[in-house]
Design an enzyme around this catalytic site. Structure first.
Site, mmCIF file in Angstrom:
data_model
loop_
_atom_site.group_PDB
_atom_site.id
_atom_site.type_symbol
_atom_site.label_atom_id
_atom_site.label_comp_id
_atom_site.label_asym_id
_atom_site.label_seq_id
_atom_site.Cartn_x
_atom_site.Cartn_y
_atom_site.Cartn_z
ATOM 1 N N HIS A 1 -3.105 -12.872 -3.739
ATOM 2 C CA HIS A 1 -4.249 -12.016 -3.409
ATOM 3 C C HIS A 1 -5.391 -12.806 -2.781
ATOM 4 O O HIS A 1 -6.125 -12.275 -1.942
ATOM 5 C CB HIS A 1 -4.705 -11.253 -4.660
ATOM 6 C CG HIS A 1 -3.652 -10.311 -5.170
ATOM 7 N ND1 HIS A 1 -3.450 -10.045 -6.501
ATOM 8 C CD2 HIS A 1 -2.712 -9.577 -4.497
ATOM 9 C CE1 HIS A 1 -2.442 -9.185 -6.637
ATOM 10 N NE2 HIS A 1 -1.981 -8.895 -5.439
ATOM 11 N N HIS B 1 5.706 -3.293 -0.551
ATOM 12 C CA HIS B 1 6.056 -3.203 -1.988
ATOM 13 C C HIS B 1 4.722 -3.150 -2.737
ATOM 14 O O HIS B 1 4.235 -4.168 -3.241
ATOM 15 C CB HIS B 1 6.831 -4.430 -2.454
ATOM 16 C CG HIS B 1 8.052 -4.759 -1.641
ATOM 17 N ND1 HIS B 1 7.975 -5.397 -0.435
ATOM 18 C CD2 HIS B 1 9.370 -4.551 -1.892
ATOM 19 C CE1 HIS B 1 9.212 -5.564 0.033
ATOM 20 N NE2 HIS B 1 10.071 -5.071 -0.826
ATOM 21 N N SER C 1 -2.373 -5.467 -4.962
ATOM 22 C CA SER C 1 -2.665 -5.653 -3.533
ATOM 23 C C SER C 1 -3.332 -4.409 -2.926
ATOM 24 O O SER C 1 -4.283 -4.555 -2.136
ATOM 25 C CB SER C 1 -1.404 -6.063 -2.769
ATOM 26 O OG SER C 1 -0.278 -5.324 -3.177
ATOM 27 N N GLU D 1 5.997 2.336 -1.857
ATOM 28 C CA GLU D 1 6.525 1.961 -3.179
ATOM 29 C C GLU D 1 7.795 2.761 -3.436
ATOM 30 O O GLU D 1 7.826 3.968 -3.202
ATOM 31 C CB GLU D 1 5.452 2.226 -4.260
ATOM 32 C CG GLU D 1 5.898 2.093 -5.690
ATOM 33 C CD GLU D 1 6.496 0.740 -6.068
ATOM 34 O OE1 GLU D 1 5.921 -0.299 -5.706
ATOM 35 O OE2 GLU D 1 7.564 0.725 -6.711
ATOM 36 N N ASP E 1 6.691 -8.183 -0.500
ATOM 37 C CA ASP E 1 6.464 -8.728 -1.854
ATOM 38 C C ASP E 1 7.484 -8.158 -2.852
ATOM 39 O O ASP E 1 7.117 -7.500 -3.831
ATOM 40 C CB ASP E 1 5.018 -8.347 -2.259
ATOM 41 C CG ASP E 1 4.602 -8.983 -3.567
ATOM 42 O OD1 ASP E 1 5.244 -9.940 -4.022
ATOM 43 O OD2 ASP E 1 3.599 -8.504 -4.155
#
Ligand SMILES: C[S@@+](CC[C@H](N)C(=O)[O-])C[C@H]1O[C@@H](n2cnc3c(N)ncnc32)[C@H](O)[C@@H]1O
Length: 289
Positions: free
Chosen positions: A18, A41, A108, A126, A172
């Site tokens: 991050h 993701h 994120s 997602e 990710d």
């Protein structure tokens, strides 16, 4: 699909990822022209540090927990580093009550919501239906945000290149499935084919097996322009020893991100180290251009 990020949110790997993201946003925001953040993701966007999942592992205490004292006051690094961490800390402050112990850590999407401008776009994808629902509760009301439920690889194919022709793409995955490393590198390749001027970040774990070396070798073999690898281990990586560290392969890192990370990396290693096996490295896999 067993992985739930709520068990790991705020750990040393999240901190590194991050902070890098926030520095990339800072560079992209130097131009007025809007850009796209594509989070393939995304997770759920915001995590309760005293929730059932986080309490089972307490991983955040050796991550973001090392940057705040028990009353929630920042424990600063050097002033040079703190300047670079300001937007990361601001996003954390935005989801915590001032003067209270840390209670939440942004994912994120949370960092993007706190940091991007009104004209920037935030595309969150997602796969997990329940996490997708929680992500929607967290972010769907924001006019900059579009949320999709599905495979990361499809989101990358569907949304690149963005009409803005400027963007940052985060890949990710949880790496819980056998072929996930191969698929992650393929996503980087497919994304780059569509959007060669975009900035990309591929996250990977360092776990004492050959996985991280394999991912780095596969990514390097793509031979994309301007590939930077950074890796931070908080302890020596040994087999069956859990997550000893993490790395990011950055493609087209916006200048001067690499110089900033050269300043931040050693300080993050020292703050996050768990034993003398802690390490930090920054290497260009292909020429910086
Ligand atoms: C490491 S977590 C993401 C953390 C988030 N990017 C952050 O920094 O806050 C990985 C997420 O990817 C989701 N996921 C797993 N496989 C996926 C796939 N094939 N496509 C999209 N999302 C996936 C998981 O449900 C999980 O929420």
């Amino acid at each position: 699909m067993n992985y739930r990020h709520a068990y790991h949110a705020g750990n040393h790997a999240d901190v590194l990822k991050h902070i890098v993201m926030m520095r990339a946003f800072a560079q992209l925001k130097k131009k007025d022209k809007p850009f796209l953040f594509l989070d393939a993701h995304a997770g759920i966007g915001l995590y309760a540090l005293w929730g059932d999942e986080a309490l089972k592992t307490l991983e955040w205490q050796d991550g973001v927990g090392r940057f705040y004292d028990p009353s929630g006051m920042p424990v600063p690094l050097s002033s040079d580093c703190e300047q670079l961490l300001a937007s990361w800390r601001m996003a954390i402050a935005a989801v915590n009550a001032s003067g209270q112990p840390l209670s939440h850590y942004p994912g994120s999407p949370g960092f993007a919501l706190a940091n991007l401008r009104p004209a920037d776009r935030i595309l969150l994808n997602e796969l997990h239906p329940e996490d997708h629902g929680r992500l929607s509760d967290f972010a769907a009301r924001d006019g900059r945000v579009k949320i999709t439920e599905g495979e990361a690889a499809s989101a990358i194919k569907a949304h690149l290149p963005p009409p803005e022709r400027r963007g940052f793409v985060l890949i990710d995955p949880p790496y819980e499935l056998e072929d996930e490393a191969r698929r992650a590198v393929q996503m980087l390749r497919d994304g780059y084919r569509r959007f060669a001027t975009g900035a990309f970040a591929l996250w990977y774990p360092v776990t004492g097996d050959r996985l991280s070396e394999h991912i780095v070798a596969e990514a390097k073999a793509l031979d994309l322009a301007k590939m930077l690898k950074i890796e931070l281990c908080v302890r020596e990586a040994v087999r069956e020893g859990g997550l000893a560290g993490s790395g990011l392969i950055l493609v087209n890192p916006p200048w001067p991100l690499a110089d900033e990370l050269a300043v931040l990396g050693p300080a993050l290693r020292d703050r996050l180290k768990q034993n003398d096996g802690a390490s930090w490295s920054l290497d260009w896999l292909t020429a910086p251009g």
